[in-house]
Design an enzyme around this catalytic site. Structure first.
Site, PDB file in Angstrom:
ATOM      1  N   SER A  17       0.811  -1.222   0.000  1.00 56.64           N
ATOM      2  CA  SER A  17       0.000   0.000   0.000  1.00 56.64           C
ATOM      3  C   SER A  17       0.849   1.279   0.000  1.00 56.64           C
ATOM      4  O   SER A  17       1.897   1.354   0.646  1.00 56.64           O
ATOM      5  CB  SER A  17      -0.899   0.002   1.234  1.00 56.64           C
ATOM      6  OG  SER A  17      -1.483   1.269   1.379  1.00 56.64           O
ATOM      7  N   THR A  64      -9.541  -1.919   3.281  1.00 55.94           N
ATOM      8  CA  THR A  64      -9.450  -2.276   1.870  1.00 55.94           C
ATOM      9  C   THR A  64      -9.838  -3.736   1.672  1.00 55.94           C
ATOM     10  O   THR A  64     -10.302  -4.407   2.605  1.00 55.94           O
ATOM     11  CB  THR A  64      -8.040  -1.937   1.302  1.00 55.94           C
ATOM     12  OG1 THR A  64      -8.077  -2.127  -0.103  1.00 55.94           O
ATOM     13  CG2 THR A  64      -6.940  -2.801   1.909  1.00 55.94           C
ATOM     14  N   LYS A  68     -14.126  -4.441   3.012  1.00 59.59           N
ATOM     15  CA  LYS A  68     -14.918  -3.200   2.972  1.00 59.59           C
ATOM     16  C   LYS A  68     -16.385  -3.417   3.354  1.00 59.59           C
ATOM     17  O   LYS A  68     -17.043  -2.503   3.825  1.00 59.59           O
ATOM     18  CB  LYS A  68     -14.838  -2.575   1.577  1.00 59.59           C
ATOM     19  CG  LYS A  68     -13.498  -1.927   1.301  1.00 59.59           C
ATOM     20  CD  LYS A  68     -13.495  -1.195  -0.021  1.00 59.59           C
ATOM     21  CE  LYS A  68     -12.150  -0.546  -0.257  1.00 59.59           C
ATOM     22  NZ  LYS A  68     -12.075   0.208  -1.499  1.00 59.59           N
ATOM     23  N   GLY A 129     -16.749  -3.345 -15.238  1.00 60.57           N
ATOM     24  CA  GLY A 129     -16.572  -3.837 -13.874  1.00 60.57           C
ATOM     25  C   GLY A 129     -17.750  -3.398 -13.021  1.00 60.57           C
ATOM     26  O   GLY A 129     -18.276  -2.289 -13.190  1.00 60.57           O
ATOM     27  N   GLY A 131     -17.755  -4.415  -9.460  1.00 61.48           N
ATOM     28  CA  GLY A 131     -17.359  -4.807  -8.105  1.00 61.48           C
ATOM     29  C   GLY A 131     -17.432  -3.628  -7.157  1.00 61.48           C
ATOM     30  O   GLY A 131     -18.136  -2.640  -7.408  1.00 61.48           O
ATOM     31  N   GLY A 132     -16.665  -3.713  -6.060  1.00 62.79           N
ATOM     32  CA  GLY A 132     -16.726  -2.691  -5.017  1.00 62.79           C
ATOM     33  C   GLY A 132     -16.377  -1.297  -5.509  1.00 62.79           C
ATOM     34  O   GLY A 132     -17.095  -0.325  -5.214  1.00 62.79           O
ATOM     35  N   ALA A 133     -15.294  -1.176  -6.259  1.00 64.03           N
ATOM     36  CA  ALA A 133     -14.867   0.151  -6.714  1.00 64.03           C
ATOM     37  C   ALA A 133     -15.892   0.725  -7.705  1.00 64.03           C
ATOM     38  O   ALA A 133     -16.222   1.913  -7.648  1.00 64.03           O
ATOM     39  CB  ALA A 133     -13.489   0.068  -7.363  1.00 64.03           C
ATOM     40  N   LEU A 222      -8.989   2.913 -13.156  1.00 68.35           N
ATOM     41  CA  LEU A 222      -8.840   3.017 -11.692  1.00 68.35           C
ATOM     42  C   LEU A 222      -7.503   2.466 -11.204  1.00 68.35           C
ATOM     43  O   LEU A 222      -7.068   2.741 -10.090  1.00 68.35           O
ATOM     44  CB  LEU A 222      -9.990   2.265 -10.990  1.00 68.35           C
ATOM     45  CG  LEU A 222     -11.184   3.115 -10.560  1.00 68.35           C
ATOM     46  CD1 LEU A 222     -11.754   3.919 -11.705  1.00 68.35           C
ATOM     47  CD2 LEU A 222     -12.277   2.252  -9.954  1.00 68.35           C
ATOM     48  N   GLY A 245      -5.598   5.820 -11.779  1.00 65.00           N
ATOM     49  CA  GLY A 245      -6.325   5.911 -10.509  1.00 65.00           C
ATOM     50  C   GLY A 245      -5.589   6.621  -9.388  1.00 65.00           C
ATOM     51  O   GLY A 245      -6.087   6.645  -8.255  1.00 65.00           O
TER      52      GLY A 245
HETATM   53  P1  NAP Z   1     -13.594  -6.337  -7.509  1.00 65.92           P
HETATM   54  O1  NAP Z   1     -14.566  -6.095  -6.405  1.00 65.92           O
HETATM   55  O2  NAP Z   1     -12.917  -7.656  -7.646  1.00 65.92           O
HETATM   56  O3  NAP Z   1     -14.367  -5.997  -8.872  1.00 65.92           O
HETATM   57  C1  NAP Z   1     -13.839  -6.181 -10.157  1.00 65.92           C
HETATM   58  C2  NAP Z   1     -14.938  -6.676 -11.058  1.00 65.92           C
HETATM   59  O4  NAP Z   1     -14.457  -6.723 -12.407  1.00 65.92           O
HETATM   60  C3  NAP Z   1     -15.414  -8.092 -10.711  1.00 65.92           C
HETATM   61  O5  NAP Z   1     -16.808  -8.126 -10.702  1.00 65.92           O
HETATM   62  C4  NAP Z   1     -14.809  -8.918 -11.841  1.00 65.92           C
HETATM   63  O6  NAP Z   1     -15.558 -10.083 -12.110  1.00 65.92           O
HETATM   64  C5  NAP Z   1     -14.901  -7.940 -12.989  1.00 65.92           C
HETATM   65  N1  NAP Z   1     -14.042  -8.302 -14.109  1.00 65.92           N
HETATM   66  C6  NAP Z   1     -12.856  -8.963 -14.121  1.00 65.92           C
HETATM   67  N2  NAP Z   1     -12.383  -9.071 -15.378  1.00 65.92           N
HETATM   68  C7  NAP Z   1     -13.266  -8.441 -16.188  1.00 65.92           C
HETATM   69  C8  NAP Z   1     -13.338  -8.217 -17.592  1.00 65.92           C
HETATM   70  N3  NAP Z   1     -12.372  -8.639 -18.430  1.00 65.92           N
HETATM   71  N4  NAP Z   1     -14.391  -7.542 -18.093  1.00 65.92           N
HETATM   72  C9  NAP Z   1     -15.382  -7.118 -17.265  1.00 65.92           C
HETATM   73  N5  NAP Z   1     -15.389  -7.323 -15.933  1.00 65.92           N
HETATM   74  C10 NAP Z   1     -14.341  -7.963 -15.394  1.00 65.92           C
HETATM   75  O7  NAP Z   1     -12.409  -5.249  -7.458  1.00 65.92           O
HETATM   76  P2  NAP Z   1     -12.516  -3.735  -6.939  1.00 65.92           P
HETATM   77  O8  NAP Z   1     -12.185  -3.680  -5.514  1.00 65.92           O
HETATM   78  O9  NAP Z   1     -13.812  -3.184  -7.435  1.00 65.92           O
HETATM   79  O10 NAP Z   1     -11.281  -3.090  -7.719  1.00 65.92           O
HETATM   80  C11 NAP Z   1     -11.282  -2.974  -9.138  1.00 65.92           C
HETATM   81  C12 NAP Z   1     -10.042  -2.214  -9.577  1.00 65.92           C
HETATM   82  O11 NAP Z   1     -10.082  -0.868  -9.082  1.00 65.92           O
HETATM   83  C13 NAP Z   1      -8.730  -2.815  -9.045  1.00 65.92           C
HETATM   84  O12 NAP Z   1      -7.766  -2.742 -10.056  1.00 65.92           O
HETATM   85  C14 NAP Z   1      -8.354  -1.890  -7.908  1.00 65.92           C
HETATM   86  O13 NAP Z   1      -6.965  -1.841  -7.701  1.00 65.92           O
HETATM   87  C15 NAP Z   1      -8.873  -0.557  -8.419  1.00 65.92           C
HETATM   88  N6  NAP Z   1      -9.177   0.400  -7.344  1.00 65.92           N
HETATM   89  C16 NAP Z   1      -8.567   1.604  -7.383  1.00 65.92           C
HETATM   90  C17 NAP Z   1      -8.831   2.535  -6.403  1.00 65.92           C
HETATM   91  C18 NAP Z   1      -8.150   3.878  -6.450  1.00 65.92           C
HETATM   92  O14 NAP Z   1      -8.177   4.604  -5.448  1.00 65.92           O
HETATM   93  N7  NAP Z   1      -7.578   4.247  -7.555  1.00 65.92           N
HETATM   94  C19 NAP Z   1      -9.736   2.246  -5.366  1.00 65.92           C
HETATM   95  C20 NAP Z   1     -10.358   0.989  -5.362  1.00 65.92           C
HETATM   96  C21 NAP Z   1     -10.069   0.068  -6.366  1.00 65.92           C
HETATM   97  P3  NAP Z   1     -15.050 -11.467 -11.417  1.00 65.92           P
HETATM   98  O15 NAP Z   1     -15.139 -11.237  -9.935  1.00 65.92           O
HETATM   99  O16 NAP Z   1     -15.995 -12.472 -11.938  1.00 65.92           O
HETATM  100  O17 NAP Z   1     -13.625 -11.652 -11.875  1.00 65.92           O
END
Ligand code: NAP
Length: 279
Positions: A17, A64, A68, A129, A131-133, A222, A245
């Protein structure tokens, strides 16, 4: 002398981190006697850790992946943003108890509007996407009244659930889950967001066919490490505006800092610390 206040990040894993660099630089700049630490916890350690936080001189925490959502039962109060996103990335520890906030969406929208001068009002937005973000980002985007928001996730259930959740809260907006990248209608979009982890690894493909990317698009990934994903490199070659991001990370951190300290975050100092920690 009052004992040093402890802040930190709870997650698993957390060792890479950049948050300690950013927050410790801010504490030093404002002469606050505090240290930001990393707390890598196993799921079974979570409840005990939060129950003992005040006793252990902890005043604030970031949360994180993967905690979360799991942290919510241990908190006494949630902010509106935390309720709406169903996730917490910031906890304030005080005599009033443990209060949960979500500053991810706020960080994203602040970077988008103030840092990049992109106003989402009336814009066509494609989100990859769900997911959480993606949830945090999309809630804040919907508050800005975009023309429409299309969401694609490889897990269709997630994109359908997210779009349903958003429609319940923003009834007048055009929000839909689509079955494919093509269904996002990127050609007619103003903003394309990658909220998946695809691009973090060197060998990851470009998420989007380069033919779909055009010069009128802002492509926001991101991911901040690497600084330029394959998607961003391709977008730049096609003449699109791009952002990684890091700005979102910075502004979510600044918002968390302000929740904890009630002082204005030294954003430029935090930015420099982040950039230098990234190398
Ligand atoms: P997450 O909860 O795992 O969500 C990611 C989602 O993307 C999941 O639903 C996943 O499906 C889906 N996915 C994977 N491959 C894909 C594809 N080729 N096409 C479409 N959807 C796809 O992760 P998250 O916590 O939301 O984080 C997502 C990204 O944001 C990460 O890279 C993280 O580092 C980044 N992030 C950045 C910040 C920042 O401050 N800049 C903050 C938070 C997160 P499956 O689960 O089925 O694989």
């Amino acid at each position: 002398m009052t004992p040093q206040k402890i802040y930190g990040l709870v997650g698993f894993p957390v060792k890479h981190s950049l948050s300690p660099a950013m927050h410790n630089a801010a504490f030093a700049a404002l002469k606050i006697n505090a240290e930001y630490k990393l707390f890598e916890l196993k799921p079974q350690e979570l409840e005990g850790f939060f129950k003992a936080a005040a006793k252990n001189n902890i005043f604030g925490l970031n949360v994180t992946v993967p905690y979360k959502e799991q942290v919510i039962p241990f908190l006494s109060k949630l902010s509106e943003a935390a309720k709406l996103t169903g996730a917490v990335n910031t906890v304030k520890v005080s005599d009033a108890g443990l209060e949960g906030f979500n500053t991810d969406g706020e960080g994203f929208i602040k970077h988008l509007k103030e840092g990049l001068r992109f106003d989402p009002a009336g814009k066509a937005i494609a989100l990859i996407g769900a997911g959480g973000a993606a949830k945090a980002v999309s809630v804040y985007l919907c508050r800005e009244n975009p023309q429409y928001l299309s969401i694609f996730d490889v897990d269709k259930e997630k994109s359908v659930n997210l779009s349903r959740h958003l429609k319940e809260n923003f009834q007048n907006l055009d929000i839909k889950a689509v079955d494919s990248i093509q269904g996002l209608n990127i050609g007619a979009s103003d903003l394309l967001i990658n909220a998946t982890p695809i691009g973090m690894k060197e060998q990851d493909p470009c998420l989007v066919d380069e033919k779909l990317i055009h010069s009128g698009l802002l492509v926001y990934d991101l991911i901040y490490n690497p600084k330029e994903t394959r998607l961003l490199k391709t977008a730049e070659l096609k003449g699109a505006k791009t952002a990684n991001g890091l700005g979102m990370l910075l502004y979510q951190g600044a918002a968390a800092f302000e929740v904890w300290t009630n002082q204005k975050a030294p954003v430029e100092i935090m930015r420099k610390a982040l950039v230098s920690a990234l190398g």
